[in-house]
Design a protein around this motif. Structure first.
Motif, PDB file in Angstrom:
ATOM      1  N   ASP A  16      31.827  27.172  80.419  1.00 12.47           N
ATOM      2  CA  ASP A  16      30.447  27.326  80.877  1.00 12.47           C
ATOM      3  C   ASP A  16      29.561  27.379  79.641  1.00 12.47           C
ATOM      4  O   ASP A  16      29.524  28.388  78.936  1.00 12.47           O
ATOM      5  CB  ASP A  16      30.296  28.593  81.712  1.00 12.47           C
ATOM      6  N   GLU A  17      28.896  26.273  79.354  1.00 19.13           N
ATOM      7  CA  GLU A  17      28.070  26.184  78.146  1.00 19.13           C
ATOM      8  C   GLU A  17      26.852  27.099  78.210  1.00 19.13           C
ATOM      9  O   GLU A  17      26.411  27.615  77.188  1.00 19.13           O
ATOM     10  CB  GLU A  17      27.632  24.739  77.929  1.00 19.13           C
ATOM     11  N   ARG A  18      26.321  27.314  79.383  1.00 19.76           N
ATOM     12  CA  ARG A  18      25.127  28.144  79.520  1.00 19.76           C
ATOM     13  C   ARG A  18      25.406  29.601  79.182  1.00 19.76           C
ATOM     14  O   ARG A  18      24.640  30.244  78.470  1.00 19.76           O
ATOM     15  CB  ARG A  18      24.579  28.020  80.947  1.00 19.76           C
ATOM     16  N   SER A  19      26.529  30.130  79.676  1.00 21.21           N
ATOM     17  CA  SER A  19      26.863  31.532  79.391  1.00 21.21           C
ATOM     18  C   SER A  19      27.797  31.667  78.186  1.00 21.21           C
ATOM     19  O   SER A  19      28.193  32.775  77.844  1.00 21.21           O
ATOM     20  CB  SER A  19      27.502  32.186  80.613  1.00 21.21           C
ATOM     21  N   LYS A  20      28.175  30.545  77.568  1.00 22.93           N
ATOM     22  CA  LYS A  20      29.033  30.521  76.374  1.00 22.93           C
ATOM     23  C   LYS A  20      30.367  31.205  76.631  1.00 22.93           C
ATOM     24  O   LYS A  20      30.805  32.062  75.887  1.00 22.93           O
ATOM     25  CB  LYS A  20      28.322  31.155  75.179  1.00 22.93           C
ATOM     26  N   THR A  21      31.019  30.812  77.741  1.00 20.15           N
ATOM     27  CA  THR A  21      32.310  31.386  78.081  1.00 20.15           C
ATOM     28  C   THR A  21      33.354  30.293  78.322  1.00 20.15           C
ATOM     29  O   THR A  21      33.024  29.183  78.723  1.00 20.15           O
ATOM     30  CB  THR A  21      32.234  32.265  79.336  1.00 20.15           C
ATOM     31  N   VAL A  22      34.598  30.654  78.056  1.00 22.79           N
ATOM     32  CA  VAL A  22      35.749  29.814  78.367  1.00 22.79           C
ATOM     33  C   VAL A  22      36.668  30.655  79.247  1.00 22.79           C
ATOM     34  O   VAL A  22      36.991  31.787  78.910  1.00 22.79           O
ATOM     35  CB  VAL A  22      36.495  29.372  77.085  1.00 22.79           C
ATOM     36  N   GLU A  23      37.076  30.105  80.385  1.00 20.30           N
ATOM     37  CA  GLU A  23      37.917  30.833  81.325  1.00 20.30           C
ATOM     38  C   GLU A  23      39.270  30.128  81.432  1.00 20.30           C
ATOM     39  O   GLU A  23      39.335  28.941  81.732  1.00 20.30           O
ATOM     40  CB  GLU A  23      37.243  30.870  82.693  1.00 20.30           C
ATOM     41  N   LEU A  33      36.957  34.172  77.390  1.00 19.51           N
ATOM     42  CA  LEU A  33      36.484  34.232  76.011  1.00 19.51           C
ATOM     43  C   LEU A  33      34.978  34.073  76.048  1.00 19.51           C
ATOM     44  O   LEU A  33      34.471  33.080  76.567  1.00 19.51           O
ATOM     45  CB  LEU A  33      37.103  33.108  75.180  1.00 19.51           C
ATOM     46  N   LYS A  34      34.264  35.052  75.522  1.00 15.54           N
ATOM     47  CA  LYS A  34      32.801  35.018  75.527  1.00 15.54           C
ATOM     48  C   LYS A  34      32.314  34.987  74.082  1.00 15.54           C
ATOM     49  O   LYS A  34      32.633  35.868  73.294  1.00 15.54           O
ATOM     50  CB  LYS A  34      32.233  36.228  76.247  1.00 15.54           C
ATOM     51  N   PHE A  35      31.556  33.945  73.765  1.00 10.08           N
ATOM     52  CA  PHE A  35      31.001  33.788  72.426  1.00 10.08           C
ATOM     53  C   PHE A  35      29.611  34.418  72.409  1.00 10.08           C
ATOM     54  O   PHE A  35      28.697  33.948  73.070  1.00 10.08           O
ATOM     55  CB  PHE A  35      30.942  32.302  72.055  1.00 10.08           C
ATOM     56  N   ASN A  36      29.470  35.504  71.654  1.00 11.36           N
ATOM     57  CA  ASN A  36      28.218  36.265  71.609  1.00 11.36           C
ATOM     58  C   ASN A  36      27.225  35.612  70.646  1.00 11.36           C
ATOM     59  O   ASN A  36      27.609  34.866  69.740  1.00 11.36           O
ATOM     60  CB  ASN A  36      28.496  37.706  71.195  1.00 11.36           C
ATOM     61  N   SER A  37      25.951  35.918  70.818  1.00 10.88           N
ATOM     62  CA  SER A  37      24.896  35.319  69.997  1.00 10.88           C
ATOM     63  C   SER A  37      24.966  35.742  68.533  1.00 10.88           C
ATOM     64  O   SER A  37      24.465  35.034  67.665  1.00 10.88           O
ATOM     65  CB  SER A  37      23.523  35.657  70.572  1.00 10.88           C
ATOM     66  N   ASP A  38      25.637  36.873  68.242  1.00  9.29           N
ATOM     67  CA  ASP A  38      25.759  37.323  66.850  1.00  9.29           C
ATOM     68  C   ASP A  38      26.967  36.700  66.144  1.00  9.29           C
ATOM     69  O   ASP A  38      27.273  37.042  65.010  1.00  9.29           O
ATOM     70  CB  ASP A  38      25.829  38.852  66.773  1.00  9.29           C
ATOM     71  N   SER A  40      30.136  36.887  67.178  1.00  7.40           N
ATOM     72  CA  SER A  40      31.386  37.567  67.498  1.00  7.40           C
ATOM     73  C   SER A  40      31.980  37.007  68.794  1.00  7.40           C
ATOM     74  O   SER A  40      31.343  36.249  69.521  1.00  7.40           O
ATOM     75  CB  SER A  40      31.164  39.071  67.622  1.00  7.40           C
ATOM     76  N   LEU A  41      33.205  37.391  69.063  1.00 10.88           N
ATOM     77  CA  LEU A  41      33.934  36.925  70.228  1.00 10.88           C
ATOM     78  C   LEU A  41      34.401  38.126  71.035  1.00 10.88           C
ATOM     79  O   LEU A  41      34.936  39.090  70.483  1.00 10.88           O
ATOM     80  CB  LEU A  41      35.148  36.101  69.782  1.00 10.88           C
TER      81      LEU A  41
END
Length: 50
Positions: A16-23, A33-38, A40-41
């Motif tokens: 999901d490119e909008r929420s920056k997640t891989v499921e 996996l959630k890629f944070n704006s700072d 970090s993962l």
């Protein structure tokens, strides 16, 4: 969500490119996996519901 498949056509993960997640779901276990704006993962593991 974009579905990613391997060369055999089997589903590997959903992105999901909008929420920056891989499921990833494997044998009922879900890993997110959630890629944070700072930069970090964050990894979230979920067990299957009984």
């Amino acid at each position: 969500m974009t579905k990613i498949r391997n060369a055999n056509g089997k589903l590997v993960c959903c992105v999901d490119e909008r929420s920056k997640t891989v499921e990833i779901v494997h044998k009922g276990y879900k890993t997110i996996l959630k890629f944070n704006s700072d930069g970090s993962l964050t990894v979230i593991n979920q067990r299957p519901k009984s």
